[in-house]
Write an enzyme that holds these catalytic residues in place. Structure first.
Site, PDB file in Angstrom:
ATOM      1  N   ARG B  17      12.675 -11.464  -3.713  1.00 13.18           N
ATOM      2  CA  ARG B  17      11.404 -11.907  -3.333  1.00 13.18           C
ATOM      3  C   ARG B  17      11.591 -12.982  -2.432  1.00 13.18           C
ATOM      4  O   ARG B  17      12.213 -13.954  -2.237  1.00 13.18           O
ATOM      5  CB  ARG B  17      10.877 -12.582  -4.663  1.00 13.18           C
ATOM      6  CG  ARG B  17      10.586 -11.739  -5.860  1.00 13.18           C
ATOM      7  CD  ARG B  17       9.018 -12.271  -6.396  1.00 13.18           C
ATOM      8  NE  ARG B  17       9.020 -10.962  -7.199  1.00 13.18           N
ATOM      9  CZ  ARG B  17       8.418  -9.911  -7.055  1.00 13.18           C
ATOM     10  NH1 ARG B  17       7.929  -9.539  -5.771  1.00 13.18           N
ATOM     11  NH2 ARG B  17       8.278  -8.834  -7.693  1.00 13.18           N
ATOM     12  N   CYS B  81       7.266   6.239  -4.747  1.00 11.17           N
ATOM     13  CA  CYS B  81       8.384   5.728  -4.805  1.00 11.17           C
ATOM     14  C   CYS B  81       9.414   6.469  -3.728  1.00 11.17           C
ATOM     15  O   CYS B  81      10.525   6.183  -3.513  1.00 11.17           O
ATOM     16  CB  CYS B  81       8.939   6.069  -6.068  1.00 11.17           C
ATOM     17  SG  CYS B  81       8.185   5.227  -7.246  1.00 11.17           S
ATOM     18  N   CYS B 199      12.887  -1.705 -14.057  1.00 12.43           N
ATOM     19  CA  CYS B 199      13.272  -2.378 -12.938  1.00 12.43           C
ATOM     20  C   CYS B 199      11.918  -3.279 -12.219  1.00 12.43           C
ATOM     21  O   CYS B 199      10.807  -3.157 -12.969  1.00 12.43           O
ATOM     22  CB  CYS B 199      13.415  -1.214 -11.820  1.00 12.43           C
ATOM     23  SG  CYS B 199      12.045  -0.546 -10.918  1.00 12.43           S
TER      24      CYS B 199
END
Lengths: 136, 376
Positions: B17, B81, B199
Site C-alpha cells: 500500500r 486477474c 489474499c
C-alpha cells in the site's frame, strides 16, 4: 399492505402458496434449461429457446454463509449462500434462508421461496432464495 | 529456433500500500527498471501492452508519456486477474508473428482494501447479496473438502506455506510467518475460509521486456490464455446457474493443455510453479486443474509435501498472492518476474535450486485463465 417489487423483473414468480418459480428457458436444440431466461441458449448458442418455469424443488449441493454485508447490499446478515440442484438438471447459485451452515447438509431437499431483502422507500424489495424443505 | 521469444529484462514495483503514490507512478518504477534491465532505458521497443483493471482510460499511455516513449502502439488490456498475462500473450504473439522484434509488457494497479466492488456485477446482484466473490471461493473450498481429501488444516497450511516463503521476498506485502492455529483462528470470512486464507487486493506494478529469442536468455516456451466454457457454476465467471451434468473443463485446464502442448513439455518437466492463490483453496484447485495431480487428489498431493520448498515441485516460492497481495493488472506479471529470477538463480533465500523450467498461472474474473511456461 405495503407495495412490493422484485429485486429485478423477469427473475422469478411468486406463486402465492409460499413457493416461487424461477423464470428460465429450455433450448429447442440441446434441450438444456437455463436461468435467467434468455433468447439465445448460453450452452449451445441456438436462438430458439422457449420459456420454462424452474423449481420449486431441489437438493442442496454446496453451501456457506455471508457474514458481513457485501458491496451494494442493504439487507440483513448473516445469510446463506449455496448451490441447489433442480430436477430440471439446472444448478442454481442462490441465497439460502438458513444463515448457519452447521444447520445445513449436502443432499437435503430445498424449496424455492420468496425472500424479503430490505425496504426501499416503503416498498418491500424481494428476491428468490432456497429454504430447507421437509424430507419427502 | 524460429518464433522463439525471450525475456530481455524485468522490473517490479513492490506490492503493498502506497498512499500518495499514483498508479502511474507505480507503473513508471516497474517500466524504468525493466527497460534498464534490458538495456533499453531510452526506448527501442516497437509496441507496448499494459494490463490494468481499475486505472481508467489510457493508463498505460500515461506511463509512457511521462517517459517520452510514445509514438509506438500502446494497448491497454483488461482481463480481470489475468490482465497482465493477457498483455503478455499479445506481446508474445506479436513477436512470434514476425511483426515486432521487441515489445514492452507491463501491468499496474491501485486497489481499495476489502472485498472488491466490481462493475462486473449488475446492480441488482449487489442488492440481492449475490455479488459476493469470497462466497464463491468458499463453495469451491467446500467441494475440495468433499471430493479431494482436503481438510481445514490443509487450507490453513497452504497459507502457512506461502507466508513462510514470502518472508524471503522483499517485494511482498506481508513478510511474516503464521501458524496453522493462527490462520484457523483468524476472522471467519465465509466458512470454511478465514481471513488469513485470503489474499489482499493491493497496489503494485510489474514489467517485462520481450524480444525475439535465440540469444540465450530465459525463453517463453509457451503462453496460453483461455476463457471459461459454459456449464460450471463454480468458475471465476461467477454465474447464477449452470448444469448438474457439468463436464466442461475449467479455463485453467484449457490453458494448461495448450501451454504444455506448445512447449512440448508436461507437468513432470516443471521445477517450480507460481499459481493463483487468491485464497488457499484456489491454489489446491489449481494443482488439479493444471494437471500437477489427478482430479480428486489435491489433498493427498498437498499432504505429501511436493509443493513445499525442497519438495519435488515448489509452488509459490515467491510467497504467492497470499504474501504479496494482488494488484490485479500487475499480479500475473509478478509471477513471470519471479520465474525469471528463479531461472537465473537470482531469487536469494527463496531460490529453488537448479530451476530450469517454471510455470506461471493466473485465473480470474471473466473467466480468464493464463498459463505461461518459461525455460532456460
Amino acid at each position: 399492505m405495503s407495495a412490493s417489487r422484485p429485486v429485478r423483473d423477469g427473475l422469478f414468480r411468486d406463486c402465492g402458496d409460499g413457493t416461487a418459480r424461477l423464470l428460465g428457458a429450455r433450448c429447442a436444440d440441446c434441450a438444456r434449461y437455463h436461468f435467467p431466461r434468455a433468447e439465445v441458449c448460453p450452452y449451445c448458442s441456438c436462438d430458439s429457446c422457449s420459456a420454462a418455469d424452474l423449481g420449486p424443488r431441489g437438493r442442496l449441493w454446496l453451501y456457506t454463509a455471508v457474514l458481513r454485508p457485501p458491496p451494494g447490499y442493504r439487507g440483513v446478515v448473516p445469510f446463506g449462500f449455496g448451490v441447489v440442484d433442480l430436477e430440471e438438471g439446472v444448478r442454481i447459485v442462490a441465497r439460502l434462508t438458513e444463515g448457519d451452515p452447521a444447520r445445513l447438509r449436502s443432499g437435503q431437499p430445498m424449496l424455492l421461496v420468496v425472500e424479503h431483502l430490505h425496504d426501499d422507500d416503503g416498498t418491500r424489495v424481494e428476491t428468490y432464495a432456497f429454504a430447507a424443505a421437509e424430507e419427502g | 529456433m524460429s518464433g522463439a521469444v525471450e525475456i530481455a529484462g524485468v522490473g517490479l514495483h513492490r506490492f503493498g500500500r502506497f498512499d500518495g503514490t499514483s498508479v502511474v507512478d507505480l507503473g513508471l518504477v516497474a517500466v524504468r527498471a525493466a527497460l534498464a534491465d534490458a538495456g533499453l532505458r531510452r526506448g527501442g521497443f516497437q509496441a507496448a501492452y499494459c494490463g490494468t483493471v481499475y486505472s481508467g482510460v489510457a493508463a498505460g499511455h500515461k506511463v509512457l508519456t511521462a517517459l517520452g516513449l510514445t509514438g509506438v502502439p500502446i494497448v491497454n488490456v483488461e482481463a480481470g486477474c489475468a490482465s497482465g498475462a493477457a498483455a503478455l500473450d499479445l506481446g508474445v504473439g506479436a513477436i512470434r508473428s514476425g511483426r515486432y522484434d521487441c515489445v514492452l509488457v507491463f501491468g499496474m494497479e491501485k486497489m481499495p482494501a476489502g472485498i472488491i466492488r466490481s462493475s462486473f456485477f449488475e446492480p441488482w446482484r449487489e442488492e440481492a447479496g449475490l455479488a459476493v466473490t469470497p462466497a464463491y471461493f468458499a463453495l469451491r473450498a467446500q467441494r475440495l473438502m468433499r471430493e479431494s481429501g482436503v481438510t481445514r488444516e490443509m487450507l490453513a497450511d497452504v497459507s502457512v506455506k506461502n507466508h513462510r516463503n514470502g518472508v524471503h521476498n522483499p517485494d511482498a506485502m506481508f513478510r511474516k510467518e503464521f501458524s496453522v492455529e493462527q490462520v484457523l483462528s483468524s476472522a471467519l470470512v465465509c466458512d470454511p475460509l478465514t481471513l488469513f486464507m485470503m489474499c489482499s487486493p493491493n497496489e503494485g506494478a510489474a514489467a517485462v521486456v520481450l524480444r525475439r529469442g535465440g540469444r540465450g536468455g530465459v525463453e517463453i516456451a509457451a503462453s496460453a490464455l483461455r476463457s471459461h466454457l459454459p456449464g460450471s457454476v463454480l468458475g471465476e465467471h461467477t454465474p447464477l446457474s449452470g448444469l448438474i451434468d457439468d463436464t466442461a473443463p475449467p479455463p485453467t485446464s484449457l490453458a494448461a493443455r495448450a501451454a504444455f502442448e506448445e512447449a512440448g513439455l508436461g507437468p513432470g518437466d516443471l521445477d517450480l510453479c507460481e499459481v493463483q492463490d487468491t485464497d488457499s483453496a484456489r491454489e489446491l484447485n489449481s494443482y488439479e486443474e493444471l494437471g500437477l495431480c489427478g482430479v480428486g487428489e489435491a489433498g493427498p498431493y498437498y499432504a505429501a509435501g511436493h509443493t513445499q520448498m525442497g519438495g519435488a515441485l515448489p509452488v509459490n516460492a515467491s510467497g504467492g498472492l497470499l504474501s504479496k497481495g494482488e494488484p490485479l493488472g500487475a499480479s500475473a506479471l509478478g509471477g513471470i518476474v519471479e520465474l525469471y529470477r528463479q531461472l537465473r538463480g537470482e531469487a536469494g533465500a527463496r531460490q529453488v535450486d537448479g530451476a530450469r523450467v517454471g510455470l506461471a498461472h493466473t485465473v480470474g474474473r471473466g473467466a480468464n485463465a493464463s498459463v505461461v511456461i518459461l525455460k532456460r
